[in-house]
Design a protein around this motif. Structure first.
Motif, short mmCIF file in Angstrom:
data_model
loop_
_atom_site.label_atom_id
_atom_site.label_comp_id
_atom_site.label_asym_id
_atom_site.label_seq_id
_atom_site.Cartn_x
_atom_site.Cartn_y
_atom_site.Cartn_z
N LYS A 179 -44.99 -13.14 49.33
CA LYS A 179 -44.33 -14.36 49.77
C LYS A 179 -44.12 -15.33 48.61
CE LYS A 179 -46.40 -14.07 54.39
NZ LYS A 179 -47.25 -14.75 55.39
N TYR A 180 -43.21 -16.28 48.81
CA TYR A 180 -42.93 -17.28 47.78
C TYR A 180 -44.18 -18.15 47.56
CZ TYR A 180 -40.88 -21.30 45.41
OH TYR A 180 -40.61 -22.29 44.50
N GLY A 181 -44.60 -18.28 46.32
CA GLY A 181 -45.76 -19.07 45.99
C GLY A 181 -47.09 -18.37 46.18
N GLU A 182 -47.08 -17.15 46.67
CA GLU A 182 -48.32 -16.40 46.90
C GLU A 182 -48.82 -15.81 45.59
OE1 GLU A 182 -49.97 -13.33 50.33
OE2 GLU A 182 -47.92 -13.10 49.58
N THR A 183 -50.12 -15.91 45.35
CA THR A 183 -50.71 -15.36 44.14
C THR A 183 -50.88 -13.85 44.27
OG1 THR A 183 -52.98 -15.68 44.91
CG2 THR A 183 -51.94 -17.51 43.73
N ILE A 184 -51.08 -13.20 43.14
CA ILE A 184 -51.26 -11.75 43.13
C ILE A 184 -52.51 -11.35 43.90
CG2 ILE A 184 -51.75 -9.78 41.64
CD1 ILE A 184 -50.02 -11.07 39.51
N SER A 185 -53.61 -12.06 43.68
CA SER A 185 -54.87 -11.72 44.36
C SER A 185 -54.75 -11.92 45.87
CB SER A 185 -56.02 -12.57 43.80
OG SER A 185 -55.75 -13.95 43.97
N ASP A 186 -54.05 -12.98 46.30
CA ASP A 186 -53.88 -13.22 47.74
C ASP A 186 -53.04 -12.12 48.38
OD1 ASP A 186 -55.39 -15.49 47.59
OD2 ASP A 186 -53.70 -16.87 47.49
N TYR A 187 -51.99 -11.69 47.69
CA TYR A 187 -51.15 -10.64 48.24
C TYR A 187 -51.91 -9.31 48.33
CZ TYR A 187 -47.38 -7.30 48.85
OH TYR A 187 -46.59 -6.27 49.32
N PHE A 188 -52.67 -9.01 47.29
CA PHE A 188 -53.48 -7.79 47.31
C PHE A 188 -54.47 -7.82 48.49
CE2 PHE A 188 -53.30 -4.84 43.63
CZ PHE A 188 -52.15 -5.34 43.04
N SER A 189 -55.14 -8.95 48.67
CA SER A 189 -56.12 -9.06 49.75
C SER A 189 -55.45 -8.88 51.11
CB SER A 189 -56.81 -10.43 49.68
OG SER A 189 -57.50 -10.58 48.46
N ARG A 190 -54.30 -9.50 51.30
CA ARG A 190 -53.60 -9.40 52.59
C ARG A 190 -53.16 -7.97 52.88
NH1 ARG A 190 -48.20 -10.30 54.04
NH2 ARG A 190 -47.68 -11.01 51.94
N LEU A 191 -52.67 -7.28 51.85
CA LEU A 191 -52.21 -5.91 52.05
C LEU A 191 -53.38 -4.95 52.25
CD1 LEU A 191 -49.58 -4.27 52.15
CD2 LEU A 191 -49.92 -3.75 49.74
N LEU A 192 -54.47 -5.17 51.54
CA LEU A 192 -55.62 -4.26 51.66
C LEU A 192 -56.31 -4.40 53.01
CD1 LEU A 192 -57.19 -4.40 48.08
CD2 LEU A 192 -55.81 -2.59 49.12
N VAL A 193 -56.21 -5.54 53.65
CA VAL A 193 -56.75 -5.68 55.01
C VAL A 193 -56.03 -4.71 55.95
CG1 VAL A 193 -56.87 -7.23 56.99
CG2 VAL A 193 -57.55 -8.05 54.74
N ILE A 194 -54.70 -4.62 55.80
CA ILE A 194 -53.93 -3.69 56.62
C ILE A 194 -54.31 -2.25 56.31
CG2 ILE A 194 -51.60 -2.93 57.22
CD1 ILE A 194 -50.60 -5.68 56.45
N VAL A 195 -54.47 -1.95 55.01
CA VAL A 195 -54.82 -0.59 54.59
C VAL A 195 -56.19 -0.19 55.15
CG1 VAL A 195 -55.37 0.86 52.59
CG2 VAL A 195 -53.41 -0.69 52.51
N ASN A 196 -57.16 -1.08 55.08
CA ASN A 196 -58.50 -0.77 55.59
C ASN A 196 -58.48 -0.56 57.11
OD1 ASN A 196 -59.63 -0.94 53.04
ND2 ASN A 196 -60.06 -3.11 53.22
N CYS A 197 -57.66 -1.32 57.82
CA CYS A 197 -57.54 -1.12 59.27
C CYS A 197 -56.92 0.25 59.57
CB CYS A 197 -56.71 -2.24 59.89
SG CYS A 197 -57.52 -3.85 59.93
N LEU A 198 -55.94 0.64 58.77
CA LEU A 198 -55.35 1.96 58.96
C LEU A 198 -56.38 3.06 58.75
CD1 LEU A 198 -51.93 1.45 57.12
CD2 LEU A 198 -52.22 1.99 59.54
N LYS A 199 -57.18 2.93 57.72
CA LYS A 199 -58.20 3.95 57.45
C LYS A 199 -59.27 3.99 58.53
CE LYS A 199 -57.68 3.98 52.40
NZ LYS A 199 -58.35 3.73 51.09
#
Length: 246
Positions: free
Chosen positions: A97-117
């Motif tokens: 997203k606009y203004g989102e930091t790299i670490s915040d984006y990684f954390s948001r995406l990895l939450v989805i990945v961990n739920c999938l696993k």
């Protein structure tokens, strides 16, 4: 009726006969098809958990218990499939997203990945890495190209990718600050070059020549001074010369 089966005699182990005892035991277990248990070990059957047991605790017939467990676990599987579909869609449409930091984006995406696993989805790191690279903001486009050319995405770890992106971001911010400072200095120098010598604000000498300021000339037609050469200047009250010679 008497049984003709002969019970195998188990060899006795002593300090002196280990080698022969080992051979005999291997032959004995092999004849009983039990040697795989020695090599692979014994896997204890999964016990029925308490909530599941309560669903069949009052059931008397095994057929009824079987049907109840089938309905229950099929429902669980159906809910899990719906959950996986929802999480998979979130994973595919996710982007920085606009203004989102790299670490915040990684954390948001990895939450989805961990739920999938956790719901049984097998998702490899290379899939996550490729997803991150194609969903970053446009300002990281040249960084993505550099990483894809210099790294093997199949072996690139997610943490390693985040570290590389943060390093590139720091270089981008440093270069951006240098450009801003350079542009500010260039603008300041340009303003100095365009400013006339001796400028202190207000009107210049050329402007005062059109008004009533000092250094201007005025005609003395009442005293007989006329034409270009018969001009009486304010500074010397004389005629016949230019203002630069006064």
């Amino acid at each position: 009726m008497s049984s003709n089966m002969v019970q195998p005699q188990i060899p006795k182990l002593t300090k002196e006969n280990y080698e022969s005892w080992q051979i005999q035991m291997k032959a004995l277990f092999g004849s009983q098809e039990l040697w795989e248990l020695v090599i692979d070990g014994y896997v204890e059957p999964t016990r029925v958990d308490e909530p599941t047991f309560e669903k069949i605790a009052k059931v008397e017939l095994s057929k009824e218990a079987w049907e109840i467990l089938g309905i229950f676990f099929k429902g669980v599987d159906r809910v899990k499939r719906v959950c996986l579909q929802t999480l998979g869609a979130e994973f595919e449409v996710a982007h920085m997203k606009y203004g989102e930091t790299i670490s915040d984006y990684f954390s948001r995406l990895l939450v989805i990945v961990n739920c999938l696993k956790s719901n049984g989805e097998s998702i490899e790191d290379v899939r996550v890495v490729e997803k991150i690279l194609r969903s970053l903001a446009n300002k990281f486009e040249h960084v993505v190209v550099a990483i894809e050319e210099s790294k093997d995405l199949k072996t690139l770890l997610i943490d390693e990718l985040m570290g590389s992106l943060q390093v590139h971001k720091q270089h981008m911010e440093k270069n951006s600050s240098s450009v801003v400072i350079e542009q500010a200095l260039e603008s300041k120098l340009t303003l100095r070059e365009e400013k006339p010598n001796g400028f202190r604000g207000g009107y210049t000498n050329s402007n005062r020549g059109k008004g009533h300021g000092r250094g201007t000339f005025r005609g003395r037609s009442a005293h007989g001074c006329g034409g270009n050469r018969n001009v009486q200047y304010f500074n010397c009250n004389k005629c016949g010369h230019y203002a630069s010679d006064c």
